[in-house]
Write an enzyme that holds these catalytic residues in place. Structure first.
Site, PDB file in Angstrom:
ATOM      1  N   ARG A 196     -29.167  10.162  14.433  1.00  0.00           N
ATOM      2  CA  ARG A 196     -29.747   9.498  13.256  1.00  0.00           C
ATOM      3  C   ARG A 196     -30.288  10.521  12.239  1.00  0.00           C
ATOM      4  O   ARG A 196     -30.314  10.258  11.041  1.00  0.00           O
ATOM      5  CB  ARG A 196     -30.833   8.511  13.665  1.00  0.00           C
ATOM      6  CG  ARG A 196     -30.278   7.402  14.562  1.00  0.00           C
ATOM      7  CD  ARG A 196     -31.128   6.160  14.552  1.00  0.00           C
ATOM      8  NE  ARG A 196     -30.818   5.332  15.702  1.00  0.00           N
ATOM      9  CZ  ARG A 196     -29.794   4.490  15.784  1.00  0.00           C
ATOM     10  NH1 ARG A 196     -28.951   4.374  14.779  1.00  0.00           N
ATOM     11  NH2 ARG A 196     -29.581   3.770  16.877  1.00  0.00           N
TER      12      ARG A 196
ATOM     13  N   LYS B  38     -38.029  10.515  20.640  1.00  0.00           N
ATOM     14  CA  LYS B  38     -36.665   9.993  20.502  1.00  0.00           C
ATOM     15  C   LYS B  38     -35.660  11.097  20.833  1.00  0.00           C
ATOM     16  O   LYS B  38     -36.009  12.084  21.466  1.00  0.00           O
ATOM     17  CB  LYS B  38     -36.458   9.425  19.098  1.00  0.00           C
ATOM     18  CG  LYS B  38     -37.337   8.219  18.802  1.00  0.00           C
ATOM     19  CD  LYS B  38     -36.837   6.997  19.541  1.00  0.00           C
ATOM     20  CE  LYS B  38     -37.768   5.822  19.372  1.00  0.00           C
ATOM     21  NZ  LYS B  38     -37.418   4.697  20.226  1.00  0.00           N
TER      22      LYS B  38
ATOM     23  N   LYS C  75     -25.654  -1.525  18.806  1.00  0.00           N
ATOM     24  CA  LYS C  75     -25.777  -0.697  20.018  1.00  0.00           C
ATOM     25  C   LYS C  75     -26.633  -1.399  21.071  1.00  0.00           C
ATOM     26  O   LYS C  75     -26.242  -1.490  22.232  1.00  0.00           O
ATOM     27  CB  LYS C  75     -26.394   0.659  19.621  1.00  0.00           C
ATOM     28  CG  LYS C  75     -26.610   1.621  20.763  1.00  0.00           C
ATOM     29  CD  LYS C  75     -26.699   3.045  20.267  1.00  0.00           C
ATOM     30  CE  LYS C  75     -28.083   3.452  19.807  1.00  0.00           C
ATOM     31  NZ  LYS C  75     -29.075   3.575  20.896  1.00  0.00           N
ATOM     32  N   SER C  76     -27.791  -1.903  20.677  1.00  0.00           N
ATOM     33  CA  SER C  76     -28.694  -2.540  21.649  1.00  0.00           C
ATOM     34  C   SER C  76     -28.031  -3.764  22.284  1.00  0.00           C
ATOM     35  O   SER C  76     -28.120  -3.974  23.497  1.00  0.00           O
ATOM     36  CB  SER C  76     -29.972  -2.998  20.952  1.00  0.00           C
ATOM     37  OG  SER C  76     -30.686  -1.894  20.477  1.00  0.00           O
TER      38      SER C  76
ATOM     39  N   ASP D 260     -35.703   2.717  14.376  1.00  0.00           N
ATOM     40  CA  ASP D 260     -34.542   3.618  14.290  1.00  0.00           C
ATOM     41  C   ASP D 260     -34.132   3.916  12.849  1.00  0.00           C
ATOM     42  O   ASP D 260     -33.282   4.774  12.606  1.00  0.00           O
ATOM     43  CB  ASP D 260     -33.357   3.014  15.045  1.00  0.00           C
ATOM     44  CG  ASP D 260     -33.610   2.987  16.554  1.00  0.00           C
ATOM     45  OD1 ASP D 260     -34.474   3.751  17.031  1.00  0.00           O
ATOM     46  OD2 ASP D 260     -32.936   2.209  17.256  1.00  0.00           O
TER      47      ASP D 260
ATOM     48  N   GLY E 103     -30.940   6.924  26.023  1.00  0.00           N
ATOM     49  CA  GLY E 103     -32.232   6.444  26.517  1.00  0.00           C
ATOM     50  C   GLY E 103     -32.166   4.969  26.903  1.00  0.00           C
ATOM     51  O   GLY E 103     -32.782   4.540  27.882  1.00  0.00           O
TER      52      GLY E 103
HETATM   53  C1  S3P Z   1     -33.761   0.189  21.874  1.00  0.00           C
HETATM   54  C2  S3P Z   1     -35.119   0.194  21.667  1.00  0.00           C
HETATM   55  C3  S3P Z   1     -35.796   1.210  20.846  1.00  0.00           C
HETATM   56  C4  S3P Z   1     -34.824   1.951  19.950  1.00  0.00           C
HETATM   57  C5  S3P Z   1     -33.577   2.371  20.685  1.00  0.00           C
HETATM   58  C6  S3P Z   1     -32.866   1.162  21.241  1.00  0.00           C
HETATM   59  C7  S3P Z   1     -33.177  -0.853  22.736  1.00  0.00           C
HETATM   60  O1  S3P Z   1     -36.435   2.134  21.712  1.00  0.00           O
HETATM   61  O2  S3P Z   1     -35.450   3.078  19.385  1.00  0.00           O
HETATM   62  O3  S3P Z   1     -32.692   3.064  19.831  1.00  0.00           O
HETATM   63  O4  S3P Z   1     -31.950  -1.078  22.689  1.00  0.00           O
HETATM   64  O5  S3P Z   1     -33.936  -1.480  23.477  1.00  0.00           O
HETATM   65  P1  S3P Z   1     -37.902   1.897  22.311  1.00  0.00           P
HETATM   66  O6  S3P Z   1     -37.838   0.779  23.266  1.00  0.00           O
HETATM   67  O7  S3P Z   1     -38.238   3.192  22.989  1.00  0.00           O
HETATM   68  O8  S3P Z   1     -38.773   1.625  21.132  1.00  0.00           O
END
Ligand code: S3P
Length: 421
Positions: free
Chosen positions: A381, A335, A14-15, A308, A86
């Site tokens: 999740r 989250k 995903k990231s 996560d 987010g």
């Molecule tokens: C992510 C960073 C994390 C993670 C989120 C994806 C990203 O969040 O929890 O699911 O893709 O950069 P945080 O940056 O708030 O820790």
């Protein structure tokens, strides 16, 4: 009880999918992203980029993107609604901060409760301007600024890849150098992608610096499988007796593998096969066999590398012998749901001895879960972690509202059916 076996391929990370799509939209020319995660969160980024003029075609999991060039994004005709994502909101705020148009960005009920100050504050220091009628949460309006962004050196109070990435993305447009220093290393996919594209990025310890970028070249990439999605199946194979599961092509970026290390410390039989460290993001196959797990302490500095995976790690801890303690994880309350509260209340309902702390959980493992009704809290999740607990339980566990799995893992239920014998 059934057992878990076979060989599966989890969908793309995903990231990395979000980032590849953002860079491709800002590139000059046509980029191809293979094994893109076509789930709600990444589609939210895709729709936002399309609304700003990027020409994007999704064919199965292959994304073809005709980029607009760094200065080519167009003012969207409507509010950008990134729904539950987010990552879309925070990363795009970094890009939008640098544009010459005004734009409003919003999300669903859950995202509108999540803090945006963490990205707004550093971006304002760079010269970006925002207004929000409801404090530091979405909807946020990004205002036109009177001068270009300027580079800053920013120390993030917490390790967050979203915050770091928003600053680095804005930094590509800023005059001079922009650097971000973190208290612990968070996932570094933005940095890897920037380096892969030949952008002027430097890394020294926990500090990353980007110089002004004039042009992003079009590119091709293969997104590895998402270790955060693999995590559910890894724990399932560990806690269901007589199981043996192979997960192919899983991303093994060292900033994301804290989960594997913690499980191995708990006694998990997980082997990494066919490791490929030469790609822009490392990946390999995982062989997982049922294991006798014992409790462990998860420390604050480990949290960013498994942030996560805590929902499903809590399920593993609830099945392990002895006590597990998770510390320094207060950001889990921010989250998609308050994950500490969600996990504590669900595990309690399942008869587990769990203590909710301000910054973590203490979980005493036990042999089985009692029959219970649990809630997803609309959080993908939490829903999937509870589904894993349910499959490993002798007693009946009912979970409400599991549609939210589509946010990151639409194939979850299909793969679950495939591996259960
Ligand atoms: C992510 C960073 C994390 C993670 C989120 C994806 C990203 O969040 O929890 O699911 O893709 O950069 P945080 O940056 O708030 O820790």
């Amino acid at each position: 009880m059934t057992r878990v076996c076979g060989e599966i391929k989890v969908p793309g990370d995903k990231s990395i999918s979000h980032r590849a799509l953002i860079f491709a939209s800002l590139a000059d020319g046509v980029s191809t992203i293979r094994n893109f995660l076509a789930a709600d969160d990444c589609l939210a980024t895709m729709h936002a980029m399309q609304a700003m003029g990027a020409d994007i075609a999704l064919n199965g999991t292959t994304l073809t993107v005709r980029g607009m060039g760094m200065g080519g994004l167009k003012c969207p005709t409507q509010v950008l609604d990134v729904r539950n994502s987010g990552t879309s909101a925070r990363l795009l705020l970094g890009v939008l901060a640098a544009q010459d148009f005004e734009v409003q960005i919003t999300g669903d009920d859950s995202l509108r409760r999540r803090p945006m100050k963490r990205v707004i504050e550093p971006l304002e220091k760079m010269g970006a301007k925002f207004t929000s009628s409801s404090g530091d949460v979405l909807p946020v309006r990004v205002l036109r600024k009177d001068r270009p962004l300027e580079g800053i050196h920013y120390r993030t109070p917490l390790a967050s890849a979203q915050v770091k990435s928003a600053i680095l993305l804005a930094g590509m447009y800023a005059e001079g150098s922009t650097s971000v220093e973190e208290p612990h290393g968070s996932r570094d996919h933005t940095e890897n992608m920037m380096a892969h594209l030949g952008l002027p990025i430097k890394r020294a310890g926990l500090t990353t610096t980007i110089e002004k970028v004039t042009k992003i070249p079009a590119f091709q990439c293969d997104v590895p499988g998402d270790i955060s999605s693999a995590a559910f199946f890894i724990v399932l194979a560990l806690i269901v007796p007589d199981s043996e599961l192979v997960l192919k092509n899983v991303g093994l970026n060292p900033t994301r593998t804290g989960f594997l290390k913690v499980l191995q410390r708990m006694g998990a039989d997980i082997k990494i096969l066919n490791q490929n460290m030469d790609s822009f993001e490392p990946f390999g196959d995982l062989l997982v066999r049922s294991s006798f797990l014992t409790g462990t302490d998860i420390l604050a500095e480990e949290i960013p590398s498994l942030i996560d995976e805590i929902p499903v790690l809590a399920v593993a801890a609830a099945k392990a012998e002895g006590l597990s303690r998770i510390q320094g994880a207060e950001d889990l309350r921010q989250k998609e749901s308050d994950r500490l509260q969600a996990l504590a209340s669900n595990l309690k309902n399942m008869g587990v001895n769990v203590l909710e702390k301000k910054d973590g959980l203490e979980i005493k493992g036990q042999k089985d879960f009692s029959s219970a009704r649990v809630r997803s809290f609309g959080d993908h999740r939490i829903a999937m972690a509870m589904e894993i607990a349910k499959k490993a339980a002798q007693n009946e566990i009912q979970i409400d509202n599991t549609d939210c799995v589509n946010i990151s893992f639409p194939q979850f239920y299909e793969l679950l059916r495939d591996v259960l014998e």
